[in-house]
Design a protein around this motif. Structure first.
Motif, PDB file in Angstrom:
ATOM      1  N   HIS A 129       0.807  -1.220   0.000  1.00 14.57           N
ATOM      2  CA  HIS A 129       0.000   0.000   0.000  1.00 14.57           C
ATOM      3  C   HIS A 129       0.852   1.287   0.000  1.00 14.57           C
ATOM      4  O   HIS A 129       0.637   2.194  -0.808  1.00 14.57           O
ATOM      5  CB  HIS A 129      -0.899  -0.046   1.246  1.00 14.57           C
TER       6      HIS A 129
ATOM      7  N   THR B  85      -4.461   3.909   7.203  1.00 14.08           N
ATOM      8  CA  THR B  85      -4.006   2.537   7.421  1.00 14.08           C
ATOM      9  C   THR B  85      -3.802   1.823   6.102  1.00 14.08           C
ATOM     10  O   THR B  85      -4.456   2.131   5.104  1.00 14.08           O
ATOM     11  CB  THR B  85      -5.043   1.714   8.225  1.00 14.08           C
TER      12      THR B  85
ATOM     13  N   ASP C 272      -0.112   8.029   6.266  1.00 13.44           N
ATOM     14  CA  ASP C 272      -1.393   7.554   5.782  1.00 13.44           C
ATOM     15  C   ASP C 272      -2.272   7.116   6.937  1.00 13.44           C
ATOM     16  O   ASP C 272      -1.804   7.019   8.073  1.00 13.44           O
ATOM     17  CB  ASP C 272      -1.073   6.346   4.877  1.00 13.44           C
TER      18      ASP C 272
ATOM     19  N   ASP D 143      -5.915   7.545  -1.081  1.00 11.93           N
ATOM     20  CA  ASP D 143      -6.061   6.236  -1.721  1.00 11.93           C
ATOM     21  C   ASP D 143      -6.651   6.324  -3.135  1.00 11.93           C
ATOM     22  O   ASP D 143      -6.552   5.377  -3.910  1.00 11.93           O
ATOM     23  CB  ASP D 143      -6.909   5.301  -0.858  1.00 11.93           C
TER      24      ASP D 143
ATOM     25  N   HIS E 148       1.775   4.379  -2.624  1.00 12.76           N
ATOM     26  CA  HIS E 148       1.536   5.811  -2.371  1.00 12.76           C
ATOM     27  C   HIS E 148       2.719   6.656  -2.849  1.00 12.76           C
ATOM     28  O   HIS E 148       2.538   7.708  -3.461  1.00 12.76           O
ATOM     29  CB  HIS E 148       1.312   6.062  -0.880  1.00 12.76           C
TER      30      HIS E 148
HETATM   31 FE    FE Z   1      -3.563   4.866   1.931  1.00 15.35          FE
END
Ligand code: FE
Ligand code: ZN
Ligand code: ZN
Length: 790
Positions: A503, A529, A527, A759, A507
């Motif tokens: 994740h 989570t 971020d 996101d 980013h």
């Molecule tokens: Fe995120």
């Protein structure tokens, strides 16, 4: 300007030497008045040949003298329509043929390659003038448009972009519209959605049960009247239904919130003018540019503490204590005409309930919004796909994109090498997906949180839709490693090779992809989570990227989150986890007094038992949860947040009340990787909590401390370029402070500015990771298979 009296090179037979060139122009060149521009340009230079749209781009075939062709090419690159974006012009030589004139010819279908889809464009000045002119045949006509403005992506059924492949195909142009459409000198030459009151779509007003109330301009007048009386109107906009209500009317706004099941999240407001926005909010030059741009997004800007004009100011229930207001200007003639009648700001929020997708169909709207809206202002031009309003947050310099949708989507990011077709599935919340193909990544519009079955259906449908428009079948999939993400589980059902992308790695890669960065750089992903490679909840990660390899080089000091996901909805849980990590079982004695009055003793005991036994207490390095914890300790968050990020937004607003930018004590601890230790800072905060003024100072100094920690880590890691990504940077106060402290050390700072930093931009990083084969140092892939243990 026409070229006359040119001396041409002559051959032995005294005829001028002629050349023929084929130009393939790629980029955003369809639906923006590009072919008419080429037509006029070719005529100016006396060139013969053709221009046509293709799925590859615009194909120009010109024949003339070398000098005229050269001038034509120069003018083409320099003077193209403002809305067009030229990515590339590929030129090839062709044998000279006999031709008489220059013409726009129909598109050839099924041509390979891909095209940049054009986003919907806000109404232009010329069209605005026409609909206000009683002598114009389009006076008060709400579907007026031209080659510079109007619907595009929301009405396109397939490519190339021509009227019979849009939802305007059901309307046959009247002779006058046809004349405009076929006259190369006209502003509406080949304007695909061209329409007028005689031949085009019309509005009507219905009751919430579907009974007709009024038609055409009367419908707009009736709708305006209903809004004046505090009623809720569902309006069929450009890319979906919106819910409108008088923004000044507290009771009406509360009724909308109650019916829409949206208790606290701020609502967007449409204003009649820039000057009225400026009387309620602080409008920076960047904000002004966004508001008046063809994308015309919702722009998040600070509310003035004391509005200049109270009589038109939005009610308190619109903003609910976050200090920011999302504002926009009317972007379709329909919005404009309605606003022209009202002259005061109205709430314009997505036509949906809770977390469901925005409604686009009329039956669907009656079904889902029938018990929210009192009236429906609708029309007979079908919306082909949902394109919600975009949201941006301007900085002094630069922008953070919060939601990429109408006017901005689909977005295109150029990448240095051609990629096989890869579908990047995106995240679970604020979902958008992306497709890497050729040397670009095409990014979808905002789809939403994939919790509801409706959103999941839309996610799947839109993937099919965009792959069809692009004309490619993905041979590879890139997705998050979280097994519970719907985007991931759906991607796994597709017949293509899968690559998992962690994740937070994704980013950072989003910013790297957008800015085309190469070489060694340091990326901070701060971020809410995301699933870490070790099964923990990450969100305060620092990576070193070196060419196509990365390693995790620093982390936020971890702390337990009692209840896991439940902590996301209740900032107090994060605070208790944080204090438990500092003080162990003695944490109860450290809780500020205001804190204890908001949570009962039994609850605290339950959480303590969970922490002691490590039951359902995943460890987290999330900066987002650190924000929640600090907001709860300072007493600035709501009892329990009703939406993610609420506590952080309230903490940011609190920080604006102070000027104290001195960092609090902190430590950077060196072990396997660097650790950003917030321990000394939290102790200082607990000791410093005296009154409301110290709360504001501490809120600001908390931001400053994070920025100082970031700069120290970046310097220790010998960074020269720093990339930022993750939802925490939607907080532009944090982003500005981080940029300031990094630049003070001579570092260059980047973050995504054309796609979301949250996101919603994740898919770009995923696509880039797969397209370029980004790998973790010492492993063969981006990150292993998804873990099942959390
Ligand atoms: Fe995120
Ligand atoms: Zn126009
Ligand atoms: Zn007409």
């Amino acid at each position: 300007m026409p070229v006359t009296g040119e001396q041409t090179v002559s051959n032995v037979s005294d005829k001028p030497v002629l050349l023929r060139r084929r130009l393939l122009v790629t980029g955003r060149v369809q639906g923006v008045g590009f072919r008419p521009f080429i037509y006029r340009l070719a005529k100016d230079y006396g060139l013969v040949g053709t221009v046509r749209n293709s799925t590859a781009g615009v194909v120009i075939d010109v024949q003339g003298t070398p000098r005229r062709i050269r001038s034509f090419q120069q003018r083409l690159a320099a003077d193209h329509p403002a809305q067009a974006v030229i990515e590339d012009i590929a030129v090839t030589s062709e044998p000279v043929v006999h031709r008489g004139d220059f013409a726009i010819i129909p598109s050839l279908e099924n041509e390979a390659d891909s095209v940049r889809l054009t986003p919907d464009l806000a109404m232009c000045e010329d069209c605005r003038r026409e609909i206000l002119d009683p002598n114009d045949r389009r006076y008060r006509y709400p579907f007026t448009n031209c080659t510079n403005c109007g619907p595009r992506y929301s009405i396109i059924e397939s490519l190339p972009y021509d009227r019979h492949r849009t939802s305007m195909r059901r309307f046959t142009m009247c002779p006058e519209c046809q004349k405009e459409y076929t006259n190369p000198a006209d502003r509406r030459f080949h304007a695909q959605p061209n329409a007028c009151p005689v031949c085009g779509p019309h509005v009507r007003l219905c009751s919430h049960r579907g009974h007709p109330v009024a038609e055409k301009h009367d419908a707009i007048l009736h709708a305006a009247d209903a809004l004046r009386r505090g009623r809720i109107v569902a309006l069929k906009g450009l890319g979906g239904y919106q819910l409108l209500v008088d923004a000044r009317h507290d009771g009406a706004v509360r009724r909308l919130r109650y019916r829409k099941e949206r208790p606290e999240k701020p609502l967007a407001v449409m204003y009649p003018s820039l000057s009225m926005i400026a009387s309620h909010c602080r409008v920076s030059p960047t904000a002004r540019r966004w508001l008046t741009s063809p994308a015309a997004p919702i722009v998040l800007i600070p509310l003035l503490r004391e509005p200049d004009d109270m009589s038109t100011a939005p009610a308190a229930s619109v903003t609910s204590n976050v200090g920011l207001l999302g504002v926009m200007l009317p972007y379709t003639p329909l919005h404009f005409l309605l606003m022209h009648e009202l002259g005061f700001p109205f709430v314009a929020t997505s036509g949906n309930r809770g977390g469901d997708p925005i409604c686009i169909g009329d039956d669907e709207a009656f079904r889902n919004l029938g018990d929210i809206a009192d009236f429906f202002l609708m029309h007979d031009r079908p919306i082909v796909r949902a394109v919600d309003d975009s949201v941006v947050r301007p900085l002094e310099q630069g922008t953070v994109v919060i939601r990429l949708s109408r006017g901005l989507a689909p977005a295109v990011i150029r990448i240095p090498q051609a990629s096989p077709t890869i579908l990047a599935a995106g995240g679970h919340l604020k979902n958008a997906f992306a497709i890497a193909h050729e040397s670009r990544i095409t990014v979808s519009q905002h789809i939403g949180d994939l919790d509801s079955p409706q959103s999941r259906r839309i996610h799947v449908r839109h993937i099919g839709d965009l792959t069809r428009l692009i004309g490619r079948t993905p041979s590879g999939i890139a997705c998050d490693s979280h097994p519970d993400y719907f985007s991931t589980s759906h991607a796994l059902t597709l017949d293509a090779e899968v690559q998992y992308v962690q994740h937070h790695v994704a980013h950072v890669l989003t910013g790297i992809a957008e800015h085309g960065l190469r070489g060694r750089l340091v990326g901070f992903a701060w971020d809410g989570t995301g699933l870490g490679e070790d099964g923990g909840i990450w969100g305060g990660e620092t990576f070193i990227f070196d060419h196509d390899m990365y390693e995790r080089a620093a982390i936020l000091r971890s702390f337990p989150l009692p209840g896991g996901d439940a902590a996301v909805r209740n900032p107090r849980r994060s605070a208790i986890g944080l204090l438990y990590s500092l003080f162990g079982s003695a944490f109860g004695r450290k809780l500020p007094s205001h804190f204890k009055s908001g949570i009962d003793k039994i609850q605290i005991d339950v959480l303590e038992r969970m922490l002691n036994r490590s039951i359902n207490c995943p460890t987290s390095t999330s900066v987002g949860r650190l924000f929640d914890a600090v907001a709860a300790l300072l007493g600035v968050s709501a009892e329990a947040g009703t939406y993610e990020g609420q506590a952080a937004m309230m903490l940011e607003a609190k920080a604006w009340e102070s000027q104290d930018d001195r960092p609090l004590p902190y430590a950077i601890v060196e072990s396997k990787s660097l650790c950003l230790d917030w321990g000394p800072m939290i102790e200082h905060i607990l000791n410093g909590l005296i009154d409301d003024r110290t709360v504001a100072d501490l809120a600001r100094r908390f931001h400053a401390t994070l920025a100082a920690m970031m700069a120290e880590v970046a310097v220790r890691l010998q960074a020269t370029q720093v990339v930022l990504g993750g939802g925490c940077f939607q907080n532009t106060t944090l982003l500005e402070m981080c940029r300031g402290s990094l630049e003070k050390h001579g570092l260059q700072v980047f973050w995504p500015q054309t796609v979301p930093i949250n996101d919603g931009g994740l898919a770009v990083g995923q696509a880039y990771a797969a397209a370029r084969g980004i790998r973790k140092k010492g492993s063969d892939n981006v990150s292993g298979s998804p873990r099942q243990d959390c």
